[in-house]
Design an enzyme around this catalytic site. Structure first.
Site, PDB file in Angstrom:
ATOM      1  CB  SER A 576      -0.832  -0.249   1.222  1.00 13.18           C
ATOM      2  OG  SER A 576      -1.606   1.211   1.399  1.00 13.18           O
ATOM      3  CE1 TYR A 589      -4.104  -1.601   4.980  1.00 16.71           C
ATOM      4  CE2 TYR A 589      -3.581   0.755   4.736  1.00 16.71           C
ATOM      5  CZ  TYR A 589      -3.999  -0.693   4.177  1.00 16.71           C
ATOM      6  OH  TYR A 589      -4.242  -0.700   2.933  1.00 16.71           O
TER       7      TYR A 589
END
Length: 699
Positions: A576, A589
């Protein structure tokens, strides 16, 4: 009319009501599909059917006789109307005038296009003369196991006479072609009451005045052969059992160990895909006294031989005292010996104009007490090759039980395998796709990015294993991709990537399905959003478990397979933008995604010496089609930015440098690049697919 029999007998499936409404050509299609629906009648792609039909000539308007015959490379079980070649019968008969004899029969194939009726683009097969010259309107040529068992027996002529009397004749071995067509015509004219003929080492021809008569004759003759073998073949199969059969779980475990090693040893030039079969017919053969001598004889029917090579490789394994490590250690020498033996066969049999030697590796690998492994250019071909060898096993069972089984003579086998007409057909085949023969496993495969990735890889010819924790979505994704690319090319495994046992089981199932692994796309994910003071330990651990530990577990398992294959490998992490650029309210995250990226760098270092490449794709804000964005994450991110959820996509698009939305297909394209040979000299790299974000620039 035949009875609609059950069990070992073939059922008569002809439906008068259906057939009555059909044209003659449509009844040919109907008959063909019925015959091809049962592998006891003919194998995939084998056999042929034809009908001589009265048609209106588009040039003259006259009614003429046209041969409808299965076109080159077709399958009678799945053929459609456009799968038939159509040829003028008067032109086919006229070919006799230019035939120069058996030494020149191959040149007759070049004249078949000149006989084409109505500009039909479907190429006629080399079997066309065999159907054209039989003086009957409807002709079937099938490869039933029960008939080939007669045809492959040492005294096949006597057995044919004993079982069928004058109804079915017998012709000695002759390679399919123009000359055999003339032989069939001569036989029919000399035996006007015969209903068919057995071709030595080949198969069965039957005929009739109507489509129904031809179909029912074919079924009846095969059933009579089956019944005769049931009565006469009472001895233990293949000389009786000489080795024990291992249990199903042990058989599968051994196949999982052997398949990737065999695959690595035989995939030095082109990648191959495997298939495992431990059906009863196979187990009866691989536990038998006569396994080795029968296997050495090879197959008889040309169709069997073309699919399974001159002979199989019997693996050195003793199921009474299983020692997998010993077998694995002996595989390189055994496979090298097979290649040398094949090269010697080529040198003994080659002719001055023979094509160059092709892949010398075995297609069929027989493992005593375990089963049969087949390898080919793709899963469908590997599976079908296995089916053909099961046909060969059935033939050997029948022939050796009532007579002596006889394989195709070596020179005849070679002349078929390296037939110039067969070589020309191979040269006409389309160029393999960029990922042909490659096997990929995609975690999170049922989600937006995962499914888009699987679709992209399969579009390039790869076989894909979808792995996901959501079993309902997994089933839907598999069905969707199977409908698009074929069932052979996709499998699914339920996998919780945080469970060591589940990962090992899932990879094992993938190996059993396809025989190895080339590409791991580690994509399983989640997303969470919470201020640090609201981040619970459970939330923190969940992110780390899935996005760090999960990626470690699947990578470790992939590395184990890659090292067993000794043929390199390819890992692509879907990380990501957040792994490079910090984001407020998502510490768990972001940290886990950063761990992914660093793990990839570590693995790139470890794998390089074994040609294992590891790269990363960093998406950002992939909203459409993503399962992550269907849950709380979307609401959480909208709340963090103090906006409505419906405005979130526009927000991410407008904040990007390129002012573009990012979709799952965009990520899949980057993954394909990194998984393919286009990036063969790249490892340890990161490709950002985020429409431009200065914070996540890697340099």
């Amino acid at each position: 009319m035949l009875d609609k029999q059950q069990g070992a007998r073939l059922a008569n499936l002809w439906d008068d009501a259906k057939a009555a409404a059909m044209s003659e050509a449509e009844r040919l299609l109907y008959r063909s599909n019925l015959l091809g629906s049962d592998k006891r009648i003919t194998n995939y792609g084998g056999g042929n059917t034809s009908a001589k039909v009265l048609e209106k000539d588009p040039l003259t308007g006259e009614t003429i006789e046209v041969l409808w015959v299965k076109g080159s490379g077709g399958d009678v079980g799945t053929i459609k109307m456009d799968g038939f070649a159509t040829l003028y019968m008067d032109k086919l008969r006229a070919l006799r005038g230019i035939y120069r004899g058996v030494d020149f029969e191959d040149e007759m194939v070049g004249y078949l296009p000149h006989c084409t009726f109505n500009l039909n683009p479907r190429a006629a097969s080399i079997d066309t003369p065999l159907h054209a010259y039989v003086p009957k309107p409807h002709v079937d040529h099938m490869h039933p196991d029960a008939i080939i068992a007669i045809a492959a027996s040492k005294n096949s002529k006597e057995l044919t006479r004993k079982i069928f009397g004058d109804e079915i004749g017998w012709l000695p071995w002759k390679r399919p072609g123009y000359e055999l067509g003339l032989w069939l015509e001569k036989f029919c004219l000399e035996h006007p009451k015969a209903r068919g003929v057995v071709l030595e080492s080949h198969g069965l021809f039957t005929w009739g005045d109507t489509a129904k008569e031809a179909y029912e004759t074919t079924i009846e003759i095969i059933n009579r052969a089956i019944a005769w073998f049931e009565a006469e073949n009472t001895a233990p199969a293949f000389g009786g059992e000489a080795r024990p059969v291992l249990g199903p779980a042990e058989r599968a475990a051994i196949a999982k160990r052997l398949m990737p090693v065999i695959r690595g040893l035989i995939s030095t030039d082109d990648k191959k895909v495997g298939h495992f079969d431990d059906s009863k017919a196979v187990l009866d053969f691989v536990t038998s006294t006569n396994l080795e001598p029968l296997a050495a004889l090879g197959t008889s029917c040309p169709d069997h031989f073309l699919r399974t090579k001159i002979r199989p490789l019997v693996i050195d394994f003793d199921p009474a005292q299983p020692d997998v490590e010993k077998t694995l250690a002996g595989l390189p020498e055994a496979i090298a010996a097979y290649r040398a033996d094949y090269a010697a066969y080529y040198e003994r049999c080659k002719r001055s104009d023979s094509p160059a030697m092709r892949d010398p590796n075995a297609v069929v690998y027989l493992v005593p007490g375990v089963g049969m492994i087949t390898f080919a250019k793709d899963k469908a071909t590997a599976r079908i090759s296995g089916e053909f060898y099961v046909n060969a096993i059935n033939v050997m069972r029948g022939a050796s039980g009532v007579s002596t089984y006889v394989g195709l003579p070596e020179q005849e086998a070679f002349d078929i395998e390296y037939w110039l007409l067969e070589e020309a057909k191979l040269q006409r085949m389309p160029k393999p796709k960029s990922l042909a023969g490659r096997i990929a496993l995609v975690t999170g495969g049922a989600g937006g990015i995962g499914k888009a990735t699987a679709n992209r890889l399969m579009r390039e010819g790869a076989c894909v294993v979808l792995a996901d924790i959501d079993e309902a979505a997994l089933e839907a994704a598999q069905n969707e991709l199977a409908a698009r690319y074929g069932k052979d090319f996709v499998r699914s495994v339920a996998m919780n990537v945080t469970s060591e046992a589940a990962v090992e089981t899932g990879f094992g199932d993938a190996l059993l399905a396809f025989g190895g692994l080339d590409i791991l796309v580690s994509n399983a994910g989640l997303a969470s959003s919470a201020a640090i003071e609201d981040t619970t330990l459970a939330l923190w651990n969940k992110n780390i478990d899935i996005l760090a530990t999960g990626y470690f577990l699947v990578s470790r398992e992939a590395f184990r397979v890659f090292r067993a294959q000794k043929a390199g490998g390819n890992v692509v992490f879907v990380a990501s933008k957040n792994g490079l650029a910090a984001s407020p309210g998502a510490s768990a995250y972001c940290t886990a995604k950063a761990a992914e990226i660093h793990l990839a760098r570590c693995l790139a270092l470890e794998g390089a010496s074994a040609q294992i490449r590891v790269n990363v794709v960093n998406p950002d804000a992939v909203l459409r089609g993503s399962k992550i964005w269907t849950g709380e994450w979307k609401e959480q991110r909208a709340a963090a930015y103090k906006m409505d959820v419906d405005d979130l996509e526009a927000h991410y698009r407008d904040r990007s440098m390129l002012k573009l939305s990012v979709f799952p297909e965009d990520i899949a394209e980057a993954i394909y690049f990194l998984a393919s040979d286009m990036s063969a000299k790249s490892t340890g790299n990161i490709v950002n697919v985020d429409a431009g974000n200065a914070q996540s620039f890697t340099r």
